[in-house]
Structures are given as C-alpha cells and as structure tokens.
Design a protein around this motif. Sequence first.
Motif, short mmCIF file in Angstrom:
data_model
loop_
_atom_site.label_atom_id
_atom_site.label_comp_id
_atom_site.label_asym_id
_atom_site.label_seq_id
_atom_site.Cartn_x
_atom_site.Cartn_y
_atom_site.Cartn_z
N THR A 1 0.82 -1.20 0.00
CA THR A 1 0.00 0.00 0.00
C THR A 1 0.87 1.26 0.00
O THR A 1 2.05 1.23 0.32
CB THR A 1 -0.92 0.03 1.23
N LEU A 2 0.24 2.37 -0.34
CA LEU A 2 0.92 3.65 -0.30
C LEU A 2 1.40 3.96 1.11
O LEU A 2 2.50 4.48 1.31
CB LEU A 2 -0.04 4.74 -0.80
N ARG A 3 0.59 3.63 2.12
CA ARG A 3 0.99 3.86 3.51
C ARG A 3 2.27 3.08 3.84
O ARG A 3 3.18 3.59 4.48
CB ARG A 3 -0.14 3.47 4.46
N GLN A 4 2.34 1.83 3.40
CA GLN A 4 3.53 1.02 3.67
C GLN A 4 4.75 1.58 2.96
O GLN A 4 5.86 1.57 3.50
CB GLN A 4 3.28 -0.43 3.26
N LEU A 5 4.57 2.09 1.76
CA LEU A 5 5.68 2.70 1.04
C LEU A 5 6.19 3.94 1.77
O LEU A 5 7.40 4.15 1.90
CB LEU A 5 5.26 3.07 -0.38
N MET A 6 5.29 4.77 2.26
CA MET A 6 5.68 6.03 2.89
C MET A 6 6.25 5.84 4.29
O MET A 6 6.97 6.70 4.79
CB MET A 6 4.47 6.97 2.91
N THR A 7 5.96 4.69 4.91
CA THR A 7 6.50 4.41 6.25
C THR A 7 7.64 3.40 6.21
O THR A 7 8.13 2.97 7.25
CB THR A 7 5.40 3.85 7.17
N HIS A 8 8.08 3.01 5.02
CA HIS A 8 9.18 2.05 4.86
C HIS A 8 8.85 0.69 5.48
O HIS A 8 9.68 0.07 6.13
CB HIS A 8 10.48 2.61 5.44
N HIS A 9 7.62 0.24 5.26
CA HIS A 9 7.20 -1.08 5.71
C HIS A 9 6.71 -1.94 4.54
O HIS A 9 5.93 -2.86 4.73
CB HIS A 9 6.09 -0.96 6.76
N SER A 10 7.20 -1.64 3.33
CA SER A 10 6.72 -2.34 2.14
C SER A 10 7.40 -3.69 1.94
O SER A 10 6.89 -4.53 1.19
CB SER A 10 6.96 -1.47 0.90
N GLY A 11 8.57 -3.89 2.56
CA GLY A 11 9.34 -5.10 2.31
C GLY A 11 10.18 -5.04 1.04
O GLY A 11 10.85 -6.01 0.69
N LEU A 12 10.18 -3.89 0.35
CA LEU A 12 11.00 -3.74 -0.85
C LEU A 12 12.47 -3.60 -0.46
O LEU A 12 12.80 -3.12 0.62
CB LEU A 12 10.56 -2.51 -1.63
N PRO A 13 13.40 -4.00 -1.35
CA PRO A 13 14.82 -3.76 -1.08
C PRO A 13 15.10 -2.26 -0.92
O PRO A 13 14.33 -1.41 -1.38
CB PRO A 13 15.51 -4.32 -2.32
N ARG A 14 16.22 -1.96 -0.28
CA ARG A 14 16.58 -0.55 -0.07
C ARG A 14 16.82 0.16 -1.39
O ARG A 14 16.30 1.25 -1.63
CB ARG A 14 17.83 -0.46 0.82
N ASP A 15 17.65 -0.43 -2.25
CA ASP A 15 18.06 0.22 -3.49
C ASP A 15 18.10 -0.77 -4.64
O ASP A 15 18.17 -1.98 -4.43
CB ASP A 15 19.47 0.82 -3.34
N SER A 16 18.10 -0.23 -5.84
CA SER A 16 18.52 -0.97 -7.02
C SER A 16 19.80 -0.28 -7.48
O SER A 16 19.77 0.77 -8.15
CB SER A 16 17.44 -0.91 -8.11
N ASP A 17 20.94 -0.83 -7.06
CA ASP A 17 22.21 -0.12 -7.18
C ASP A 17 22.69 0.02 -8.62
O ASP A 17 23.37 0.99 -8.95
CB ASP A 17 23.30 -0.85 -6.37
N GLY A 18 22.39 -0.93 -9.49
CA GLY A 18 22.85 -0.87 -10.86
C GLY A 18 22.31 0.36 -11.59
O GLY A 18 21.12 0.45 -11.84
N GLY A 19 23.18 1.32 -11.91
CA GLY A 19 22.77 2.53 -12.60
C GLY A 19 22.19 3.61 -11.71
O GLY A 19 21.68 4.62 -12.21
N MET A 20 22.29 3.46 -10.39
CA MET A 20 21.70 4.45 -9.47
C MET A 20 22.45 5.79 -9.54
O MET A 20 21.84 6.86 -9.49
CB MET A 20 21.72 3.90 -8.05
N TRP A 21 23.78 5.72 -9.64
CA TRP A 21 24.61 6.94 -9.69
C TRP A 21 25.42 6.91 -10.99
O TRP A 21 26.05 5.89 -11.30
CB TRP A 21 25.56 7.00 -8.51
N VAL A 22 25.45 8.02 -11.71
CA VAL A 22 26.20 8.06 -12.97
C VAL A 22 26.93 9.39 -13.09
O VAL A 22 26.56 10.40 -12.48
CB VAL A 22 25.28 7.87 -14.20
N ASP A 23 27.98 9.37 -13.91
CA ASP A 23 28.71 10.59 -14.25
C ASP A 23 27.73 11.58 -14.87
O ASP A 23 27.01 11.23 -15.81
CB ASP A 23 29.82 10.23 -15.22
N PRO A 24 27.68 12.82 -14.38
CA PRO A 24 26.70 13.77 -14.93
C PRO A 24 26.92 14.10 -16.40
O PRO A 24 26.00 14.58 -17.07
CB PRO A 24 26.89 15.01 -14.05
#
Length: 610
Positions: free
Chosen positions: A137-160
């Motif tokens: 739910t949206l509530r779980q997403l906004m309270t960090h209770h969704s169970g989703l991983p923290r990040d998807s690191d591949g491609g998260m940061w790139v040279d500007p």
Amino acid sequence: MLLLRSIALSAACLLTACASVPPPAQPVARGDFAAVKQQLQAFIAQQMNAERVAGLSIALVDDQQAIAAWGQGWADVRTKRPADGQTLYRMGSISKLFTDTAAMQLVAQRRLALDAPIQQVLPWFHLGDEQADAPITLRQLMTHHSGLPRDSDGGMWVDPAVAPATDFRTMLRGLADEPRAAPPGLAMAYSNIGLDLVGAALEAASGRAFEDQLQAAVLKPLGMHSAYVGTGVSDDPKMATGHLRGVAQQEPALRDVPAGGLSASVDEMAKFVAMQLAGGHNGMGEVVLPRREWAEMLRPQNTDVPLDADLRVGLGWMFSTFGMDTVKGGGPVAHHAGATFYFRSQLMMLPEQRLGVVVAANDGAALGVVNRVAQRALALMLEAKTGIPQPVPEPGFRPALQAWPDAQRAAVHRACLGDYATVAGPVTIKAQGPDLKAVMGAAEQTLELREGEGGRLGLRYRVLGLWSANLGPLGDLGLLCERVAGRDVLIGVMDGQRMLVGERLPARGPLPTAAAAWVGRYRQQRLPGEVPTARDVQVSVADGRLWVGYTIHPAFGGQRVRTLLRPESDTRARLVGPLADTGPVVTLQPQPGQPPLIRFSGAVFERESP
C-alpha cells in the motif's frame, strides 16, 4: 533512525580516528535568539574544522517565520565563493518529505488511496518471487514497511556528463526479476525504491511527469522558486560544489529522483518548515496540504509493529531520536536526514512548539556535523522560546552495583550466546569464563559485555587489553536479549527508548557443497558512466558460514564491510540483517565454461578470481 546510524558509526570508529565529543551548550535567556545564533556560529565553526567540512548553511524557523539564515565556509573552495542562506544544496532524502506531501495532496483529492494496493494505480508493478502479488500500500511505502529492497544499485549513480542508461521509471519496471527483501509490514526497512514507487504513483494519478507535478503542486505554492527536482546539480550560480573533507569533487547524477532529487537553499527550505508549523498553509494563508492529511503525515503509523520497538515513523517523517540526538521537553521531534555523494542535510522540527531548523552541507564528511548542528540549534531555540533547558541524557547502561547472582548470569548467557545479524554487521556473543564478550565486524573487534542494572549488558573496549576507550554512543547503550514476535532479538536501550539492534542467527550447520561455487573476488559490470558505491567485492567461507565483504565508496565512509550471505538454494542467498531471514536477495548465475556471475540489487558482478 539516528540511533541505528550512531551504532554503525561508533562501531566503525573503534579502529579509526573519530571526532571528539562536541563542547556543551551554554544556557540562553528566554527571548535571546541573538545568543542562540552566536553560540551556533561558534559551534558550527568547531564542528566544520574538526571534520574538514567545506561549507554549511542553516535556517532557523520560529512560528512560521525564518528568524535567521546564514552560511559558513565555502560553497566552492576553489573559487572561495562563500556559503550563505541562498546557496543551493542537494537535499538527498529530505526530498522524500516533498514526494510524500505531493502524494498526500492527491489522497485528499481521492485520486490516491493510502490503504489500497499500489497496483490499483500501477497495474504493471510486480516483483519476481512467490510473494509477487502480495499487496503493498501507499501507507507502507511512505512508512518504509513495504518489504522492498533498499536500493537498485545498478545505474543508481552516474557521471553527470553521461546520459543515464535508465531513469527511475524504467528501473521500477525492471523489478519483475527482483525478490522482496521482507514481508510487507514486518518491520521498518528503509527503501529508496519504495519512494520511487510513490513518485510513479504520483505520475499515474496526476497525469503529469513527477518533476512537473512536484514543481507545480508543492514548490511553486511555497514560493520555492530557486528549488528544483532533477537528477543532478544545476548550472545555477548559487549551486554549491560537492566536496569531501574540503576537497572539491564532481557530484554524480542520481537516477532515483523521487527519493532524493531535490535541490534547494536553506532559505527556501524554511518555507517548507513554516508550512508544516502552520498546519499545511503557506505564507499567504493558502492551503498547500489539507489539515487532515497534514495531521496524518505527522501521526506515528507503526505503534502496532512489535519489531519496531520504540522506533516511530509517520508518513515520511521520522520521530525517534536517541541519546545525544535527542531534543527533550518540546514534544515529539519530527525529522528527516539526507545524503548524496557529496552533500548532507538534516531537517528537524518541534511541531508543538512551532520551531524548526534546516542544515545543509556540501561535503561528504558532514553527516555527523549536520545532525549535531541541527540538534544543538533546536535545543537552544527551545530554551530561548520556553525556558526549557536540555536534561542530561539518560544512559541506557549503568554498571551493576554488585555482581549478578549466578542464576541471573546463567539466564542471560542462555538468552544471549550466539551469532547475530545486526545494524552494525555480524556480531558473535561468546562466553569467556563467567563473562561475555562481543566480537564485531569485519575486523573481529572484541568488546567486553559488562553486567548492568536492570539485567542490561554494556559494552567496553580496552586498547591493547589494558585501557578503556571512549565508545561514544555505544558506551551509553544498554543491551537486552529478548524474544519479540517469535524471534530472539538484541534490543538496544538509550535515553529510555528501545530499538531493534539485531536477531540471533540459527545455529551453524554444514554449508551446502554448492556454496564453494560462490567463493571468489568479483568486479561490477558497470553501465556507461556508472559510479559504483562499493568495490573490492569478495565472497568467502569462514566459520561454517558464507560471507561477502566489500569496501564502501569514500563518500559514504570508506569502511570495509563484512556481511552474512545466508544460502536459500544452490544459486540463491540472502544478505541478512538486522533480521536473520530478511534482506536483499543475491543470485548466482553459472556460465558454461566461464566464471559465474552474481546478480544483486540490479547490478551484475563477474568473478575475477576464485
């Protein structure tokens, strides 16, 4: 959340030179905000000098008015451009408060629903495991209770200078191959992916691009005309340059715009704080966020989650602060921090007292600095407005006045002995005669566990086994081994509050024969222009367990981290902590005639050597 960060940083400090304890605040008279500013200027200078921070800006808000905003140090050390209240900074995860505010505007309009499955507005979203269709739910997403991983690191940061290989929308659609990190609602687990999903829902419900919707619905009504949301730094002459310990750096672009893409000055961030202190109204009295939704964002949402202990979160807002980070006597402290590669920020406010502060720095070494400055500023403002001084924090551990009875000691040994996954990495609690000791982290640093009042354990570290060292927040932390929600957990106690530190792992057994296939050194297959956050990845077997070690990018501390990989099959393992059976999934992909690949958090790693 600040206690969790303090525990991890204090553990890292055992083998490194850490900043000294900050000088105590001096009393201020009621109404003397000039004295508040004078103290803060001296305190900020001391803190910046101790950590070699390039520049910092701060804004103080009292009853919807910005009573002061200034900067210290440099917006760019190379050109000697000074930092001031109008300097633009990357705000990092403080952006989440703006994303959540925009989502709650649509909740008020009944275009989004807090407790409906997010798939109602994003029917294409699903994950790649057996729980793929379990509702989030949206509530779980906004309270960090969704169970989703923290990040998807591949491609998260790139040279500007390099066009991003993907944006947050494409990344979210690619999660069809990504398993959950935990069941929804189990415990708080911070997730940038979750806030990107809120951003996608915002687009779907509004019919506009996320960036356009946030600009039109939140930034413009607040009069934040210089602020913007985007992947990177702008060419605005007010934009600060990122640094690391006073040396200028190139700030990478961030794919995850809804989770961390806001850039703003503290002068304009004060308008957002003022709106919060005015119950959702801007400076002209117009409604930016209806009062019901404003109040819901500031209401603790997780009081019925046993594993969260005393950790409290609202919709976007964090409420739990501990020890030196605590401001007492003014009601709940609502706060959120932010970090990109070379920018750090902290927003804190006392809604009941209508006081707030925003601190931003353009230096990756400023994480502790922005936290300490914000806490000191809010405490001094509270004293100047109400006359309420700050009490001495209540330590979570006091040594026992006399040795524990044998029966009590035996019971604690039974409850505590074993291996733990914790917020500070792997910890093993062992018996040494009648005493207990804790072996921590990749360096296997050994600490004594002392007997304390109330059955609590306390940590002590002896240099060369002789002299007691100052452990900072760890020294005041009390530890309890308890059973919560059917789990054997380690609870930290500080300043009268309790927080989950870790969970005991199952007893060590023989590793599957296939575990040997994981062992080796790995190199990340980078996307064009990608800036990785970790290097020197190595999977190894030790003490009957499978481990992964890696070195964090210097912008985020540069520590060597060692984490447990818990096999779930021959080709799947879980990176555990602080709970023993949750965490992001790592998969091994054999290749005929070639070394295997490891897939983790949206990234692919190829083995360099066994």
